[in-house]
Design a protein around this motif. Structure first.
Motif: not given
Length: 662
Positions: A390-403
C-alpha cells in the motif's frame, strides 16, 4: 525516468518541473507514433501457399520476411501493382529458435536506391533518415501506422493522425452523434465501435474506417457502461442509473453479428459496472444503490444469482489467473471476491472506505486498487487473496491502466501521472519504486467511463488525454516528460482509443500487417528493431499488372544539402523531376509550377519553375516571410502531375542566424 521510493506523502514538485502547454506543444512531433496507410487483415494463407521467406541474422536475432498477396487466388504469382500484400516478420533467437515476443519492430517500404549493393551501412542511414527526417523523409509505405480515436463531450468523435505534419496533428474526420457519448467499446478487428448515448436511450454503431454511424440500437433508459464479452458474441449495455427508488436497472444484450437485441435483463439499482469470465460464460453487473452484484448465465441469458458486495460497489474486474471477479466497495472499503465457476463469494479483503476501483496487470495475478478519498493505492495478490503493498499517491487517483511494462495511475486532482514497474508489483514489505511525469498543464478533472490513458501500438509509450487542457500528450517510457502533444481542436477529450493498422503480434514471435502496393518497381523493405539493434533492407520486387493500365508517376526531389532556410532571406530552390519507376528525367517541361505553402495555410505563393541545364532539374526563387514549416507541391499538367497528386517537399524556415539558405 528516474525511480523514486513509494512515499507515504508526496512532496510538492518544484515549479521548475512544471511544463507549460506551450512548451509541450513545441516538443518534437516526430516522437509521436509512426503513421501511414497500412491496414490489418486476419486472413492467413495455408502453409502450401506461403512463399519462401527472406532471412537475415544480426545480433543473435533471426528475422524472416514473407510478403504475399492477401487474395488467395493471387499467391501463386509474384506481387503486382494493385495487390493488397501481407508483410509478415518472424523473430526468433538465432541459436535456440525461441520466438521473440513483446518486441516493437518497425518497417517501411521505399523504392530501392539505384545501384544499391545491399550494404548494411547504407540501409541504416536510410532507416535513420525516415526515423529522424520528419515529414520530408516519409516512406512511400509506412507499416507502423495508427490513428487516435477521441470521444468528446460535444456529441462528436474525432479520428486524428498524430503526426501528419510538423507543428501538429491532422484531424482526419469528425463523426457526429445524436447526443454526447458516455462510454464505448471497439471490436478486435476494429470494424465496429459501439457508443452509448444516454440522452437518446440508444447505442450508436460506428464504422471507424468509413467515419460514419451505420446503425443505432435502442438500449433502455439512459445507457451508460458498455462492454464486449471476450468472444465478442454479445455487447452488454447497462442502463437505469438515476432510476427512482422503486425502479430497477436494465442490461440490454445485443448480438454483435446482426445487432439484434437478444435480451433485456432486470438488475439492481444505481450505477453499474460490467465484467466477464474469460470464457464468456458468465457476466457480472454491479448495482451500486442495492449493494449487490448480478451474476448472469450468458448461455441462458438469465440472472442466476444476486450476491452482496458491500454498501456501494463501484468497480469490478476479472482476474484470468485467479478465475474470479473482484468488486470494490466505496462505503465499507472492502473487496469482494466472486469465484467465476462457482458463482459465489469466496473471499473478502478489507481496506478503507473510499475504495473506488481495481484493475489487473496483464498476467492477472496482481490487482491495483485505488482509494480516491484517502489518495492511496493497494496491491492485491490473488494467490493469497490479501493486500501485500500500500502506498500514498497524488490527489484523487481515479484510473489505473497498464502497458506491457508499467502501471499508470491517473489523478483527477493532479497533473502528475505515476508509473509503477510491473516487475516490482507484489514485493511484500518492499516500497514500490515509482516514477512520474507531468501529464499536462492542469489537473485533468474527473475521469469518464472510458480510458484516458492508452498504450501507443507497437511502442513503449502511452497517449494521455487531459480534458482540462484539451490536449493529448505522448509519453515515451524512460523519458522525464512527454515527448510531444497534439490538440483536440478546442473540444474536451473524455476518452481515447487507438486504431492500430501497423505491425501487430499475430502469434509467437510473428508480427504482421497489410498494405496496398500501388505501383510497380524495385522496392526495399526497411526493417528496424531497437533492442537489440537490428537494421536490414530486404529486396522486394513488384511487377506491373498487365491487366491494370499503367499510370505514370513523377518523383520530386529537392536538391539542397539542408532543408532548413532563413526566414526573410531569398531562397533558390532546385527540384529534380523524374519518372518514379524508370528514374528517367522529366526534361523539357514548360508548365512546371510550385505551390509554396506556410503551414497551416497562413501564406502561400505559386512561382513558375525555370528549366536548368541539368536534365529534369527546375528552379524557383522565393522568400519565406516568417519562421515556420513550408510545404511545397509541384504541378505539371503536361505529364498529368497536379498539386493534389504531387509528392511533397518540406522546408523549415528559422530566424536569421539559426538556419541557412541552400
Amino acid at each position: 525516468m528516474v525511480p523514486r521510493p513509494f512515499r507515504q506523502a508526496l512532496s510538492p514538485r518544484a515549479a521548475s518541473r512544471r511544463l507549460t502547454r506551450a512548451a509541450l506543444a513545441l516538443l518534437a512531433a516526430s516522437a509521436l507514433a509512426l503513421a501511414g496507410l497500412a491496414s490489418l487483415h486476419d486472413r492467413e494463407p495455408p502453409p502450401e501457399q506461403q512463399p519462401a521467406a527472406l532471412r537475415v541474422v544480426q545480433e543473435g536475432v533471426s528475422v524472416e520476411l514473407a510478403a504475399f498477396a492477401v487474395a488467395p487466388d493471387r499467391r501463386d504469382r509474384p506481387l503486382r501493382s494493385g495487390d493488397e500484400a501481407t508483410f509478415r516478420f518472424t523473430l526468433t533467437d538465432a541459436s535456440s529458435g525461441v520466438p521473440l515476443e513483446s518486441r516493437y519492430p518497425a518497417a517501411w517500404v521505399n523504392p530501392r536506391p539505384q545501384g544499391d549493393d545491399g550494404a548494411a551501412t547504407g540501409c541504416a542511414e536510410r532507416a535513420n533518415e525516415i526515423m529522424n527526417g520528419g515529414f520530408a523523409r516519409r516512406a512511400e509505405i509506412d507499416l507502423n501506422t495508427y490513428r487516435v480515436l477521441v470521444l468528446q463531450d460535444d456529441a462528436t468523435l474525432s479520428i486524428i493522425d498524430p503526426r501528419f505534419s510538423f507543428g501538429g496533428s491532422r484531424l482526419l474526420s469528425m463523426i457526429s452523434l445524436k447526443s454526447p457519448g458516455a462510454d464505448w467499446a471497439l471490436t478486435a478487428d476494429q470494424s465496429r465501435l459501439f457508443v452509448s448515448l444516454p440522452d437518446v436511450d440508444r447505442v450508436a454503431v460506428v464504422a471507424p474506417e468509413a467515419s460514419a454511424v451505420t446503425a443505432e440500437v435502442e438500449a433502455g433508459p439512459r445507457p451508460g457502461r458498455v462492454a464486449l464479452q471476450p468472444d465478442e458474441g454479445y455487447l452488454w449495455v447497462a442502463s437505469g442509473e438515476g432510476a427512482p427508488a422503486e425502479g430497477a436497472g436494465t442490461v440490454t444484450v445485443i448480438a454483435v453479428p446482426d445487432l439484434r437485441v437478444a435480451a433485456r435483463l432486470r438488475v439492481g439499482r444505481g450505477r453499474h459496472d460490467l465484467a466477464f469470465s474469460d470464457d464468456s460464460r458468465t457476466a457480472f453487473v454491479t448495482n451500486q444503490d442495492d449493494g449487490t452484484v448480478s451474476v448472469i448465465d450468458v448461455g441462458r441469458l438469465a440472472v442466476v444469482r444476486e450476491l452482496p458486495a458491500g454498501g456501494a460497489p463501484t468497480k469490478i474486474a476479472f482476474s484470468r489467473l485467479a478465475q474470479a471477479a473482484y468488486v470494490t466497495d466505496a462505503a465499507e472499503g472492502r473487496v469482494t471476491v466472486i469465484d467465476g465457476a462457482r458463482r459465489e463469494v469466496v473471499a473478502r479483503i478489507d481496506t478503507e472506505p473510499g475504495l473506488a476501483g481495481i484493475a489487473f496487470e496483464p498476467k492477472g495475478r496482481y490487482g491495483v486498487a485505488w482509494n480516491a478519498e484517502r489518495d492511496t493505492v493497494s496491491v492485491i495478490d490473488t494467490a493469497e487473496q490479501r493486500i501485500v503493498q500500500t502506498g500514498q499517491v497524488e490527489k484523487g487517483p481515479d484510473q489505473v491502466v497498464f502497458s506491457d511494462r508499467l502501471a499508470y495511475i491517473r489523478h483527477r486532482g493532479s497533473d502528475t501521472v505515476l508509473m509503477i514497474p510491473l516487475e516490482r508489483l507484489g514485493e511484500r514489505g518492499q516500497p514500490i519504486p515509482v516514477a512520474d511525469f507531468t501529464g499536462g498543464q492542469s489537473p485533468p478533472g474527473a475521469v469518464s467511463l472510458g480510458a484516458s490513458i492508452v498504450q501507443a501500438p507497437g511502442e513503449p509509450a502511452v497517449l494521455v488525454a487531459n480534458a482540462a487542457d484539451k490536449v493529448i500528450y505522448y509519453y515515451r517510457e524512460g523519458m522525464a516528460a512527454p515527448a510531444g502533444s497534439f490538440s483536440t481542436h478546442g473540444r474536451v477529450p473524455k476518452a481515447i482509443q487507438v486504431l492500430n493498422h501497423g505491425l501487430r503480434p499475430r502469434g509467437k514471435g510473428v508480427y504482421e500487417t497489410t498494405a496496398a502496393l500501388k505501383r510497380a518497381g524495385p522496392y526495399e523493405v526497411i526493417f528496424l528493431l531497437d533492442a537489440p539493434r537490428v537494421v536490414h533492407c530486404f529486396p522486394l520486387d513488384v511487377a506491373e499488372d498487365p491487366e491494370r493500365p499503367r499510370q505514370a508517376r513523377t518523383h520530386v526531389e529537392a536538391l539542397l544539402p539542408d532543408p532548413t532556410v532563413v526566414a526573410g532571406a531569398p531562397v533558390h530552390l532546385r527540384l529534380r523531376l523524374s519518372d518514379a519507376e524508370t528514374l528517367a528525367p522529366r526534361s523539357g517541361l514548360a508548365d512546371v509550377r510550385v505551390l509554396v505553402n506556410l503551414l497551416p495555410g497562413t501564406w502561400h505563393d505559386r512561382p513558375w519553375a525555370r528549366p536548368e541545364e541539368e536534365d529534369g532539374v527546375y528552379a524557383i526563387d522565393f522568400t519565406p516571410p516568417s519562421p515556420g514549416t513550408y510545404q511545397l507541391l509541384v504541378e505539371a499538367r503536361s505529364i498529368g502531375l497536379s498539386f493534389n497528386t504531387s509528392p511533397q517537399v518540406v522546408l523549415t524556415a528559422e530566424r536569421g542566424g539559426e538556419g541557412r539558405s541552400p
